[in-house]
Enzyme design. Structure first.
Site: not given
Ligand code: IMP
Ligand code: MG
Length: 183
Positions: A48, A103-104, A107, A135, A156, A163, A169
Site C-alpha cells: 500500500g 505507511e499508507d 487503522d 483513520k 473503507f 487496495d 491501487r
Molecule cells: P492496522 O493494523 O489496523 O492499523 O491496519 C493497517 C493496514 O491495514 C494498512 O497498512 C492497510 O494495508 C490496511 N488497511 C486498513 N484500513 C484500510 C482501508 O481503509 N483501505 C485499505 N487498506 C486498509
Molecule cells: Mg499497509
C-alpha cells in the site's frame, strides 16, 4: 470517477501538495544529520505505501536509502485479522541509522505496533513514523506519528496505493469504496 467509488476524499493535486510539505519537513529535519554523515533509510510497508513513498522520496532533498518490508494482517477482507506476519523482511542493515517508516494508513495500529517493536530490536539510531492517512478509529493503538498526511473517516478507503482485494491501487485519488462492493 470510478463507478465503485462513493466519494473522493483527496484529489491527486491535494495529495501532491501534502506530500511536498512532508518532503520539505523531512529535508529540514534531517539535513544536519545527513551532512554529518548519519544515514537515513526510508522504509515502506508493501504494498500500500509504495506509491506514497515513491512520491515522498522525490519530494525530499536528503540523501537516503529506500527499503521495503511486506507485512500481512488483512487477507482480502476489510477488517484487520489482528495477527501480523512478515512476508518480506528488510534488506538493509539499519543498525545506527535513522529509520523513517512510511505507511499508507493507520487503522487499528496493530501493524505499526508490531513493526516498531521488530525494528527496535535491530538497533537503529531512531525510528519515526509517517502515515499518509489516519483513520478515526476509537480502538486505535497509541502510535506516535511524526507526520500524518490526512485524517480520514472510519470507512473503507482505496486509491493512491490502497487496495481492496488488490484492486484500485492505481487510482490517482483517495476515495471511499462503495460498501456494496465488499458486503
Ligand atoms: P492496522 O493494523 O489496523 O492499523 O491496519 C493497517 C493496514 O491495514 C494498512 O497498512 C492497510 O494495508 C490496511 N488497511 C486498513 N484500513 C484500510 C482501508 O481503509 N483501505 C485499505 N487498506 C486498509
Ligand atoms: Mg499497509
Amino acid at each position: 470517477m470510478h463507478k465503485d467509488i462513493k466519494e473522493i476524499l483527496f484529489a491527486d493535486t491535494e495529495i501532491q501538495a501534502r506530500v511536498a510539505e512532508i518532503g520539505a519537513a523531512l529535508t529540514d529535519q534531517y539535513s544536519e544529520a545527513t551532512a554529518n554523515g548519519e544515514e537515513v533509510v526510508l522504509l515502506s510497508v508493501l504494498r500500500g505505501a509504495a506509491i506514497f513513498m515513491a512520491d515522498l522520496a522525490r519530494a525530499t532533498e536528503i540523501p537516503l536509502e529506500m527499503d521495503y518490508m511486506a507485512l500481512s494482517s488483512y487477507g482480502s477482507g476489510t477488517k484487520s485479522s489482528g495477527t501480523v506476519r512478515i512476508v518480506k523482511d528488510i534488506t538493509s542493515d539499519i543498525k545506527g541509522k535513522h529509520v523513517i517508516v512510511v505507511e499508507d494508513i493507520l487503522d487499528s495500529g496493530l501493524t505499526l505496533q508490531f513493526l516498531i517493536n521488530y525494528l527496535e530490536q535491530r538497533g537503529p539510531a531512531s525510528i519515526e513514523v509517517i502515515t499518509l492517512l489516519r483513520k478515526r478509529n476509537r480502538a486505535q493503538a497509541n502510535i506516535e506519528c511524526a507526520h500524518i498526511g490526512f485524517e480520514c473517516p472510519d470507512e473503507f478507503i482505496v486509491g493512491y496505493g490502497l487496495d481492496y482485494a488488490e484492486r484500485y491501487r492505481n487510482l490517482p485519488y483517495i476515495g471511499i469504496l462503495k460498501p456494496e462492493v465488499y458486503e
